[in-house]
Write a protein that holds these residues in place. Structure first.
Motif, PDB file in Angstrom:
ATOM      1  N   PRO B 146       2.724 -18.233  16.937  1.00 18.66           N
ATOM      2  CA  PRO B 146       1.911 -18.147  15.720  1.00 18.66           C
ATOM      3  C   PRO B 146       1.563 -19.542  15.220  1.00 18.66           C
ATOM      4  N   PRO B 147       0.311 -19.741  14.768  1.00 18.89           N
ATOM      5  CA  PRO B 147      -0.113 -21.072  14.340  1.00 18.89           C
ATOM      6  C   PRO B 147       0.718 -21.566  13.167  1.00 18.89           C
ATOM      7  N   PRO B 192      14.158   0.274  18.900  1.00 12.87           N
ATOM      8  CA  PRO B 192      13.928  -1.103  19.340  1.00 12.87           C
ATOM      9  C   PRO B 192      13.799  -2.030  18.137  1.00 12.87           C
ATOM     10  N   GLN B 193      13.639  -3.316  18.424  1.00 16.58           N
ATOM     11  CA  GLN B 193      13.508  -4.298  17.345  1.00 16.58           C
ATOM     12  C   GLN B 193      12.074  -4.420  16.829  1.00 16.58           C
ATOM     13  N   ALA B 194      11.155  -3.744  17.465  1.00 17.02           N
ATOM     14  CA  ALA B 194       9.763  -3.711  16.991  1.00 17.02           C
ATOM     15  C   ALA B 194       9.078  -5.071  17.075  1.00 17.02           C
ATOM     16  N   LEU B 242       5.061 -10.179  11.913  1.00 17.43           N
ATOM     17  CA  LEU B 242       5.734  -9.829  13.168  1.00 17.43           C
ATOM     18  C   LEU B 242       5.558 -10.906  14.234  1.00 17.43           C
ATOM     19  N   ALA B 243       4.401 -11.574  14.229  1.00 15.59           N
ATOM     20  CA  ALA B 243       4.197 -12.659  15.192  1.00 15.59           C
ATOM     21  C   ALA B 243       5.201 -13.783  14.902  1.00 15.59           C
TER      22      ALA B 243
END
Lengths: 155, 258
Positions: B146-147, B192-194, B242-243
């Motif tokens: 992610p930037p 899951p951790q998504a 999330l990123a």
């Protein structure tokens, strides 16, 4: 008072209790709701059917329990085995109705609460997860889940 | 009144305990670690991965001229294996014209309307998923990056707040399942951790491709919440968060999930 006004009042009188009656009132004593919702205790056999139904009770998505015929029971929450030995009927009832009254961080859904919720889907808005009599059916079943006394204790 | 009083008294304790613990970086696991060996093998073999059909469609679309400008993606960007390498790993990114972050689908549609003078693809359309999968696959194995862009901070914070907000009749937050209870079983499903690092995915349950937003909408219906519409700012904010949460994890696009 003219006739139209009386009619309006009658309409109000009819509608207001109907809206309020969607949830039965209950009284919390300590960590329990002693009296059955709506005044009538439930049917354990109907309660068991709800508990194992993954669309209605949803219980086995998170809990395991003494249900040998049920595959894929969840393990997020404690087992339901022995729930009736650990907790009284009234304690079970409050935990079903609104477990966040006991622990605000509890992940367990409040089965009989329609306020303080966010973005409820239109189909379920202002409806509890289970109706009062079904809560009572589940409670009536859960109290039957007693720990099996060990051989030693029965002697 | 009693309820309100309780909140005041419990206020500080709640704030501390409601904030779910972030998963330590070295304990993060891809969704692929929670699926069966057979499904995982399917993902890892391009000749068996059902998402590759869509990805190959995306490859041909890359070179198709479209819109009033009669330009293809390749006419501006050149061959995707070179120009698109690592690009999907950096999305969502801040879009100056829109003064908001856009995700990869949003950027594809921005190119469609602004550069190609073509109609935007519909959300979840086969074309949009195909191009997303093709562009995404150019970042396979590269870290989610992610930037480091201060303009994203407020969006990420809103995404994190949404992540932790209890919603729906069943009153669950994303965090309660995916931060606090990952690895446990919800019925038959391993939680899951998504992480977003394999999207778009082929989901066996869908028998088709779908975006991360489709997955969000599935979870929201699951907790009996009113799902946000495709493209909603809330979804973009969640994607930004999330990123960040998956930073450094390798991109797996296109993934396969049960």
């Amino acid at each position: 008072m003219d006739r139209r006004c009386v009619a309006a009042l009658l309409t109000l009188a009819c509608c207001a209790p109907a809206a309020a009656a969607s949830l039965q009132p209950y009284e919390i004593t300590g960590d329990a709701i002693v009296a059955p919702l709506g005044g009538t205790r439930g049917d354990p056999a109907k309660g068991r059917a709800i508990v194992v139904d993954r669309q209605r009770g949803l219980c086995l998505l998170c809990h395991t329990g003494p249900f040998p015929e049920q595959r894929f029971q969840g393990d997020i929450a404690p087992s339901l085995a022995g729930a009736g030995s650990r907790l009284s009927e009234g304690q079970l009832r409050l935990r079903m109705v609104d477990s966040t009254r006991i622990n605000p961080d509890s992940v367990m859904p409040s089965y009989y609460r329609t306020d303080h919720l966010t973005r409820v889907a239109p189909a379920q808005r202002d409806k509890p997860i289970l109706e009062a009599q079904d809560i009572e059916n589940v409670v009536a079943f859960l109290v039957t889940l007693r720990d099996q006394p060990s051989l030693k204790e029965t002697r | 009144m009693r309820r309100a009083g309780g909140f005041v008294v419990l206020g500080s304790a709640c704030l501390a305990s409601l904030a779910s613990a972030e998963i330590p970086l070295d304990q993060r696991k891809s969704g692929a670690d929670f699926i069966s060996a057979a499904t995982r093998a399917m993902q890892e073999d391009d000749t068996a991965n059902p998402a590759m059909l869509s990805t190959l469609d995306g490859e041909s679309m890359w070179n198709e001229k479209a819109g009033g400008a009669q330009k293809s993606c390749g006419d501006c960007h050149g061959p995707a294996p070179k120009s698109m390498k690592g690009v999907a790993a950096r999305y969502p990114a801040y879009n100056v014209a829109r003064q908001a972050p856009v995700d990869l689908s949003g950027q594809i549609n921005a190119c469609r309307t602004d550069q190609q003078k073509a109609e935007a693809f519909k959300p979840e359309s086969a074309q949009l998923l195909a191009l997303s999968a093709y562009i995404g696959s150019q970042s396979r194995g590269l870290p989610v990056s992610p930037p480091d862009d201060a303009r994203l901070a407020s969006f990420r914070a809103r995404g994190e707040a949404l992540w932790s907000q209890r919603i729906g009749q069943l009153n669950f937050s994303c965090a309660q399942c995916h931060d606090d209870n990952w690895g446990k079983r919800l019925g038959s499903a391993l939680i899951p951790q998504a992480h977003p690092n394999a999207y778009p995915i082929y989901r066996l349950d869908w028998q088709g491709m779908g975006s991360l937003q489709r997955r969000f909408r599935n979870c929201m219906s699951g907790v009996r919440a009113e799902a946000y519409p495709y493209g909603a700012q809330e979804f973009i904010d969640l994607e930004v968060f999330l990123a960040h949460r998956a930073r450094g994890m390798p991109v797996e696009t296109p993934g396969v999930r049960p």
